[in-house]
Design a protein around this motif. Structure first.
Motif, PDB file in Angstrom:
ATOM      1  N   SER A 182       0.855  -1.147  -0.088  1.00 48.64           N
ATOM      2  CA  SER A 182       0.046   0.099  -0.024  1.00 48.64           C
ATOM      3  C   SER A 182       0.908   1.504  -0.082  1.00 48.64           C
ATOM      4  O   SER A 182       1.708   1.231   0.666  1.00 48.64           O
ATOM      5  N   ASN A 183       0.479   2.059  -0.862  1.00 54.09           N
ATOM      6  CA  ASN A 183       1.204   3.466  -0.828  1.00 54.09           C
ATOM      7  C   ASN A 183       1.099   4.011   0.624  1.00 54.09           C
ATOM      8  O   ASN A 183       0.061   4.125   1.042  1.00 54.09           O
ATOM      9  N   SER A 198      -0.434  -1.720   5.313  1.00 53.53           N
ATOM     10  CA  SER A 198      -1.905  -1.366   5.184  1.00 53.53           C
ATOM     11  C   SER A 198      -1.829   0.215   5.049  1.00 53.53           C
ATOM     12  O   SER A 198      -1.273   0.992   5.889  1.00 53.53           O
ATOM     13  N   SER A 199      -3.083   0.739   4.512  1.00 54.06           N
ATOM     14  CA  SER A 199      -3.055   2.317   4.207  1.00 54.06           C
ATOM     15  C   SER A 199      -4.296   2.633   5.219  1.00 54.06           C
ATOM     16  O   SER A 199      -4.431   3.893   5.373  1.00 54.06           O
TER      17      SER A 199
END
Length: 398
Positions: free
Chosen positions: A237-238, A250-251
């Motif tokens: 995730s970015n 996780s974002s």
């Protein structure tokens, strides 16, 4: 992937692994003598004068790092020479003719396309964390014209900078919990201890060229697979980092009970590489009568090895930086906790300090990631009752 080298400001990272590449670099004006590059058509006879001159070349390059290339003329033309014994002489002079001793990196000889008796030898001299270095009673550095002796003020400035850099790194390492990027992702109050891994190049990173989060994602592809449900291989995730590119497990926020799965990796624009894990400690259901808090040393070891693997991929294969690194680990909230014993010999020893911090300086060239991790984690294992255990054993125990 062929090695790429830094040849000075305004020059791109350049591969020097084949004769054609050396010839192209020379004809294109990239391979000329400057502060970072010393060229030699040949080394010369093995006498005191030649060896002293070689020692001065090596010592001068060690201040900022650079290349010593044999078999190339001063104008960058590859001609080759008999390098059969040069590598041995370089190693001996670096070890015995320089104070403190140096450890240059010798790359594979590049064969002449027509004359099997001639090769080109590229010797990389990493920036030294204990420089400047002395030869024949004088300290040596470089300018745009080549090697030169250093003045007393220059020597004091370099030594003061080295001492300041060591202290500043250890302070930054201990202050990482104050800027923990995982806190916004925990739906509730943080309860676990966290693990922080930080690496900084000893010398200023000349070029990073990471290409944003996609470049970081590509660098993560080769890391070892984690036996846990988290790890750098699961950071897809970015994530936000105003100082560079970042990815996370996780974002979206997770419940506090899942805090130990959170993982974050960031590469700063100046070349620093940071990993943060939410599972230095966690509440764990195990063979004991009740849930209890434990140190997840298997997860800590996993993240440490993966971080070193990413660091090596970025430094050696993408940035052309072959110098040494300041590397450190800081784990929090360990006091009174035992090791999580799933699959590993049980120990009832409780960690006696609130935190564990260890910093070192190391090259990434020679040692395997697990051996480098041993240097950082030996004190943690010992504090948990696993005297003499290695990271390989800990990972297998998982």
């Amino acid at each position: 992937m062929s090695a790429k080298f830094y040849l000075g400001p305004g020059r791109p990272l350049t591969s020097l692994s084949t004769w054609d590449e050396v010839q192209l670099a020379g004809s294109g004006g990239l391979l000329g003598e400057n502060q970072w590059v010393e060229l030699k058509k040949d080394l010369g006879p093995a006498n005191a004068g030649v060896n002293t001159e070689l020692a001065r070349d090596l010592a001068s390059l060690s201040v900022d790092g650079g290349l010593l290339v044999f078999g190339v003329t001063d104008d960058g033309t590859p001609v080759g020479c008999n390098t059969a014994s040069i590598g041995t002489r370089v190693s001996q002079v670096a070890a015995m003719g320089i104070t403190p001793a140096l450890s240059p990196v010798l790359h594979a000889p590049i064969p002449h396309p027509e004359d099997p008796t001639k090769t080109i030898l590229v010797v990389a001299v990493p920036p030294s964390p204990v420089g400047p270095h002395m030869v024949d009673g004088r300290y040596w550095g470089r300018s745009s014209d080549g090697k030169r002796t250093l003045s007393d003020p220059e020597i004091r400035r370099i030594m003061d900078q080295r001492a300041e850099q060591v202290g500043a790194f250890e302070q930054r390492l201990r202050e990482l919990p104050d800027r923990d990027p995982l806190i916004p992702l925990i739906a509730g109050q943080q309860s676990n201890g966290h693990v922080y891994l930080l690496a900084e190049p000893v010398a200023a990173m000349p070029v990073t060229n990471l290409a944003g989060t996609e470049g970081l994602r590509s660098a993560l592809h080769g890391v070892s697979r984690s036996g846990w449900a988290t790890g750098l291989d699961s950071c897809t995730s970015n994530a936000h980092d105003p100082e560079g590119a970042a990815l996370a497990w996780s974002s979206q926020p997770v419940e506090a009970r899942d805090e130990h799965w959170l993982t974050y990796v960031s590469v700063k624009d100046d070349g620093r590489v940071l990993v943060v894990g939410g599972g230095a400690t966690a509440e764990w259901t195990g063979p004991r009568p009740a849930d209890h808090e434990v140190v997840l040393h298997g997860l800590i070891a996993t993240l440490t090895v993966q971080w070193i693997e990413v660091l090596r991929e970025l430094a050696l294969n993408r940035w052309g930086y072959q110098g040494e690194w300041r590397m450190g680990i800081h784990c929090t909230n360990l006091m009174g906790k035992t090791a999580q014993t799933n699959g590993l010999r049980a120990s009832e020893v409780r960690f006696k300090e609130p935190d564990y911090t260890r910093a070192m300086v190391s090259s990434l060239m020679a040692k395997e990631a697990t051996l480098l991790a041993d240097n950082l984690l030996a004190g943690l294992y010992r504090g948990l009752g696993y005297e003499g255990w290695t990271t390989t054993q800990v990972l297998r125990g998982r």
